[in-house]
Design an enzyme around this catalytic site. Structure first.
Site, mmCIF file in Angstrom:
data_model
loop_
_atom_site.group_PDB
_atom_site.id
_atom_site.type_symbol
_atom_site.label_atom_id
_atom_site.label_comp_id
_atom_site.label_asym_id
_atom_site.label_seq_id
_atom_site.Cartn_x
_atom_site.Cartn_y
_atom_site.Cartn_z
ATOM 1 N N ASP A 73 0.813 -1.210 0.000
ATOM 2 C CA ASP A 73 0.000 0.000 0.000
ATOM 3 C C ASP A 73 0.850 1.266 0.000
ATOM 4 O OD1 ASP A 73 -2.374 -1.391 -0.075
ATOM 5 O OD2 ASP A 73 -2.662 -1.375 2.090
ATOM 6 N N GLY A 74 1.980 1.236 0.700
ATOM 7 C CA GLY A 74 2.841 2.413 0.763
ATOM 8 C C GLY A 74 3.383 2.802 -0.598
ATOM 9 N N THR A 191 -8.689 4.146 6.582
ATOM 10 C CA THR A 191 -8.290 2.814 7.056
ATOM 11 C C THR A 191 -6.803 2.773 7.397
ATOM 12 O OG1 THR A 191 -7.994 2.118 4.743
ATOM 13 C CG2 THR A 191 -10.094 1.568 5.806
#
Length: 296
Positions: A73-74, A191
């Protein structure tokens, strides 16, 4: 059915062997489909591929039809945010990280031959992810790439020392706060850091932002969901040395001084993300957050 996207870019996380291997596998697969492929400069350098077309993220955004981001995700967060600054290029995420909230395609043969194939043919669903921008004391001189956030803009204490904030929304006084900081989050970021600080989860298609206090020195401080059309002004009222810092998506720390004003509002640009046709955001939440797991 012909391919909808013919010129495809690949962007990977640097210095990760498993990502480099996936990039090579992906490159070979796309070649078999007869597509034109461009690999991001640093991504290509991490692989054993030779005689391949390479380009910077800016060039990719301007030249390619779609970008495939391989990693966690990063990496997806960083690459997609920068790509969106230069064009409306859609992005596909292949997960080689941990959670995979944003990189929703699996890194396996089935995903390549079925899911990715269908998306490149145009059989997909689309999520438009809003972003935030900021300025300090009406100063517009900050580099564009250092002033736009996809997840959140956070003002935090440097060493865990409390500091004071005064917040106005659309020119109207909202609240004062003393604590460890404040997170202003997009639905995408709800999130991430915001959720860890006790904020609500927002659907990515919701036109909202959420203000989440970090360890407020008050039992009455609660997260606040507002319209993403609102303009948020945050004043630093007081602090103990060292100064509080502002960060975007966990990067680009900016030191703040007392009485400075930080203005946050929705950015004009959005990140366009392609998913499978049957993509269900709530499936992702249920799987990643373990909602269906039996604890005992």
């Amino acid at each position: 059915m012909a391919f909808k996207y013919h010129k495809v870019a690949i962007v990977g996380k640097h210095y990760k062997k498993e990502v480099s291997q996936m990039v090579e596998t992906l490159y070979a697969y796309l070649q078999q489909q007869g597509l034109e492929i461009i690999i991001e400069n640093d991504t290509a350098a991490d692989t054993s591929l030779v005689n391949v077309a390479i380009a910077s993220l800016k060039e990719i955004a301007l030249r390619c039809d779609v970008a495939i981001v391989v990693g966690g995700d990063g990496n997806f967060l960083k690459a997609s945010r920068l790509l969106a600054l230069y064009s409306n290029i859609p992005v596909i995420g292949i997960n080689k990280g941990k959670l995979g909230f944003l990189t929703t395609l699996a890194a396996d043969d089935n995903a390549l031959k079925n899911d990715l194939y269908a998306i490149l043919k145009g059989d997909s669903s689309v999520t438009k992810m809003s972003m935030l921008k900021y300025r300090v004391d009406n100063n517009l001189r900050a580099p564009l790439e250092a002033s736009i956030a996809l997840n959140e803009i956070a003002i935090t204490a440097s060493r865990g020392l409390m500091f004071g904030l005064k917040v106005f929304i659309d020119g109207r006084y909202a609240f004062d706060q003393r604590g460890d900081g404040l997170i202003v989050s997009t639905p995408t970021g709800s999130t991430a850091h915001a959720m860890s600080a006790g904020g609500p989860i927002l659907n990515p298609n919701q036109n909202s932002v959420v203000l989440v206090p970090i360890c407020s020195h008050s039992l009455n401080s609660r997260p606040l969901v507002i319209s993403d059309e609102s303009v948020i002004d945050i004043y630093i009222t007081d602090y103990n040395d060292p100064e509080p810092v502002l960060s975007i998506d966990g990067r680009h720390d900016t030191i703040l001084k007392a009485h400075q004003k930080v203005t946050i509002q929705k950015a004009r640009k959005k990140v366009t993300v392609l998913h499978t046709k049957d993509y269900n955001y709530y499936d992702t939440l249920r799987e990643k957050l373990g909602w269906s797991k039996v604890l005992f």
